[in-house]
Write a protein that holds these residues in place. Structure first.
Motif, short mmCIF file in Angstrom:
data_model
loop_
_atom_site.label_atom_id
_atom_site.label_comp_id
_atom_site.label_asym_id
_atom_site.label_seq_id
_atom_site.Cartn_x
_atom_site.Cartn_y
_atom_site.Cartn_z
N ARG A 179 1.07 -1.14 -0.06
CA ARG A 179 -0.54 0.02 -0.35
C ARG A 179 0.81 1.30 -0.01
O ARG A 179 0.50 2.57 -1.10
N VAL A 180 1.85 1.34 0.59
CA VAL A 180 2.79 2.20 0.86
C VAL A 180 3.53 2.98 -0.37
O VAL A 180 3.80 3.67 -1.08
N LYS B 295 -1.70 9.03 5.00
CA LYS B 295 -0.27 10.24 5.49
C LYS B 295 0.75 10.69 4.40
O LYS B 295 1.59 11.17 4.42
N HIS B 296 0.26 9.89 3.24
CA HIS B 296 1.69 10.54 2.35
C HIS B 296 0.30 11.00 1.02
O HIS B 296 1.05 11.61 0.23
N SER C 69 -3.17 5.04 1.49
CA SER C 69 -1.45 5.48 2.75
C SER C 69 -2.67 6.77 3.04
O SER C 69 -1.79 7.30 2.29
#
Length: 220
Positions: free
Chosen positions: A8-9, A69-70, A67
């Motif tokens: 995912r990241v 946070k990205h 994700s």
């Protein structure tokens, strides 16, 4: 098979890079609309700018799903920022031909190559929004085709020639290689070979700019 937790990241960060590229493409299409020699290309470029803005929003949505946070600033873009500065300089010189080469052909070629590889991976993982992803690819193909036709007309009309364009084009291609090199760890983390992505992008280059050897990496 859905996107795995460990994927995912890196996929989100790749999409983050693509989103920033789409915003550069949006800005460049808007700039080009002021340089376009005829109303038809001007209308196409304004439409392209709207599409690129939509693409960036789609990628932001996908990043939020993968994700959150990205979302936002991307630390992996020195070469893309150098590319932006070079494009801005071409626009300031009102160099219509160089902007076509740098944006619709070289940058869109990279974007299309990455999109198609990402699409293959997402389709394999049964990711959502497949029809929307295919629309994005179709639009990128249209932007690239527009650039090819416009550049061919400029060369046929004597406004430029491959010899004059080649040195500048190689500088842009070197920046493309630097972008892919910066993303190398992300590619490898999802089982992709970075040089394959660079080779895909090079397939979109004009025949007169065929590059057989590895280019030196450009400094940002």
């Amino acid at each position: 098979m859905l996107v795995g937790p460990d994927e995912r990241v890196p996929i989100a960060r790749l999409l983050q890079f693509l989103a920033h590229g789409e915003l550069l493409a949006r800005d460049c299409a808007q700039w080009q609309a002021t340089l376009a020699p005829e109303p038809g290309p001007r209308r196409f470029l304004l439409s392209q700018a709207r599409q690129e803005a939509t693409h960036a929003l789609v990628f932001h949505g996908a990043i939020a799903w993968l994700s959150p946070k990205h979302l936002g600033a991307c630390p992996l873009l020195p070469a893309l920022e150098a590319y932006r500065r070079r494009l801005e300089a071409a626009v300031a010189r009102r160099d219509w031909v160089e902007t076509l080469l740098a944006e619709q052909i070289i940058l869109e070629g990279l974007g299309e190559a990455i999109l198609k590889r990402v699409e293959a991976g997402l389709a394999k993982r049964d990711a959502p929004f497949g029809r929307l992803r295919r629309i994005l690819i179709h639009q990128e193909e249209a932007h690239y085709a527009f650039g090819c036709r416009a550049l061919e007309r400029a060369i046929a009309g004597g406004d430029t020639d491959p010899e004059a364009l080649r040195p500048r084009a190689l500088e842009y291609v070197a920046l493309i290689e630097a972008m892919v090199a910066t993303l190398q760890n992300l590619f490898e983390s999802i089982g992709e070979e970075p040089t394959a992505w660079t080779d895909d992008a090079k397939r979109y280059l004009p025949a007169w700019l065929a590059v057989e050897r590895r280019l030196p990496r450009a400094a940002p």
